[in-house]
Design an enzyme around this catalytic site. Sequence first.
Site, PDB file in Angstrom:
ATOM      1  N   ASP A 142       0.813  -1.207   0.000  1.00 28.70           N
ATOM      2  CA  ASP A 142       0.000   0.000   0.000  1.00 28.70           C
ATOM      3  C   ASP A 142       0.850   1.263   0.000  1.00 28.70           C
ATOM      4  O   ASP A 142       0.561   2.214  -0.727  1.00 28.70           O
ATOM      5  CB  ASP A 142      -0.921  -0.008   1.216  1.00 28.70           C
ATOM      6  CG  ASP A 142      -1.841   1.196   1.260  1.00 28.70           C
ATOM      7  OD1 ASP A 142      -2.969   1.100   0.748  1.00 28.70           O
ATOM      8  OD2 ASP A 142      -1.430   2.235   1.814  1.00 28.70           O
ATOM      9  N   PHE A 170      -5.434   2.299   0.257  1.00 34.21           N
ATOM     10  CA  PHE A 170      -5.692   1.648  -1.028  1.00 34.21           C
ATOM     11  C   PHE A 170      -5.842   0.141  -0.892  1.00 34.21           C
ATOM     12  O   PHE A 170      -6.501  -0.487  -1.723  1.00 34.21           O
ATOM     13  CB  PHE A 170      -4.610   2.030  -2.039  1.00 34.21           C
ATOM     14  CG  PHE A 170      -4.625   3.496  -2.371  1.00 34.21           C
ATOM     15  CD1 PHE A 170      -5.820   4.171  -2.551  1.00 34.21           C
ATOM     16  CD2 PHE A 170      -3.446   4.222  -2.486  1.00 34.21           C
ATOM     17  CE1 PHE A 170      -5.859   5.535  -2.844  1.00 34.21           C
ATOM     18  CE2 PHE A 170      -3.466   5.578  -2.779  1.00 34.21           C
ATOM     19  CZ  PHE A 170      -4.677   6.234  -2.959  1.00 34.21           C
ATOM     20  N   ASP A 171      -5.281  -0.468   0.149  1.00 32.20           N
ATOM     21  CA  ASP A 171      -5.607  -1.858   0.453  1.00 32.20           C
ATOM     22  C   ASP A 171      -7.095  -1.978   0.770  1.00 32.20           C
ATOM     23  O   ASP A 171      -7.777  -2.901   0.301  1.00 32.20           O
ATOM     24  CB  ASP A 171      -4.794  -2.351   1.650  1.00 32.20           C
ATOM     25  CG  ASP A 171      -3.472  -2.981   1.248  1.00 32.20           C
ATOM     26  OD1 ASP A 171      -3.401  -3.565   0.155  1.00 32.20           O
ATOM     27  OD2 ASP A 171      -2.515  -2.891   2.035  1.00 32.20           O
ATOM     28  N   VAL A 172      -7.590  -1.067   1.589  1.00 30.76           N
ATOM     29  CA  VAL A 172      -9.005  -1.098   1.947  1.00 30.76           C
ATOM     30  C   VAL A 172      -9.864  -0.854   0.709  1.00 30.76           C
ATOM     31  O   VAL A 172     -10.865  -1.552   0.479  1.00 30.76           O
ATOM     32  CB  VAL A 172      -9.313  -0.060   3.041  1.00 30.76           C
ATOM     33  CG1 VAL A 172     -10.809   0.045   3.296  1.00 30.76           C
ATOM     34  CG2 VAL A 172      -8.579  -0.428   4.330  1.00 30.76           C
ATOM     35  N   GLY A 175      -9.905  -3.870  -1.458  1.00 31.61           N
ATOM     36  CA  GLY A 175     -10.779  -4.884  -0.876  1.00 31.61           C
ATOM     37  C   GLY A 175     -12.243  -4.603  -1.148  1.00 31.61           C
ATOM     38  O   GLY A 175     -13.017  -5.512  -1.481  1.00 31.61           O
TER      39      GLY A 175
END
Length: 394
Positions: A142, A170-172, A175
């Site tokens: 991220d 940006f991981d969230v 997802g």
Amino acid sequence: MAQRSGPLAGLLVADFSRILAGPYATMLLADLGAEVVKVESPGGDDTRTWSPPVRDGVSTYYLGVNRNKRSVALDLKDDEDRAAARELARRADVLVENFKPGGLARFGLDYDSVSADNPGIVYASISGFGSGPGGRDLPGYDLMVQAISGLMSLTGAPDGPAYRAGISVFDVMAGLHASIGVLAALHERGATGRGQHVEVNLLSSALSGLVNQSSAFVAGGVVPHRMGNSHPSLFPYEPLPCSDGDLIVTAGNNRQFRRLVEVLGLPELADDPRFAGNEDRTAHRDELRPLLVERLATRSTMEWFRDITAAGVPCGPINTVDQGVEFAASVGLEPVVVVGEGEAAVPSVRHPIRLSRTPADYQRPPPSLDEHGDEIRRWLASPTGNETSTERDA
């Protein structure tokens, strides 16, 4: 395995992901009733050891994205474990993975291999930079994407260094995009009976998530830059100092601005040609800001919060995380749920989606490594329950 309740009940998700983006996506699906089997290496998901902080010796990072799942530890280099993994993929409705693009091919767990045995599979791959020749070999962290996407160039003081966001934003986002893609593919499968490959990457999620800032360049040819807490297109839309701290004030239109200056005792500003429209206020923010600050400095943050809110103008104090949770509770959002019972119970943040008839539920605390391994291996070895849900519905 016993079927759960919820709008996604009956769906089996094989979760070959780890860290954050994939586990967050599969937890959201699990909360809505999907049966999620978390496949871990014998060493476990890396986030199990990402501490502090911890709760009862377990990383709160891991606890935050792995509730409502079952865990099985499989060594994909071992023939028997690899066969179990492939059987799980054959029975699954959804498979989620975030290996490097192509990384599961050597185990016969890539999309082409899995879909050959299970044509109804919705197979979601999450990567850092896509599966193309330029991005497939780049590791997907991220922080890298925050830097490469341009987000860090927008975060921080105008004359200071670039900063990362306080979470792996940006991981969230990836997802969330993965879960949307999975649900879209499942809906289409209901009409055709066929699955498909869903691909999500952090950089594309980042550029989409930069919204007005990426659009400024793509549609307007403007390269955005750091402005601290100021907004490039709105004013006031930032923290402004009161007598004891800062208050976020967001007057997003002329009506709200008029109400703001009236409650501040400065009604004449609404008719000042320098401040009459949003474009005017943005252009003359350096003249308008000190006029607002001078009046705000006469009272406390919470006094102004009460009165400005009552006037219908969005505003709010800058809270710490604990204060944010407490505020959510104070407005009836019930942000914390307890998952599990007794000593195994774990407080967790409520699923963000509320459904009136089929709400999210919280049956299982985040599993210990291989907690359900024996049960899952027996089920995979049994001749019963081999059909996928599309075959069951046929």
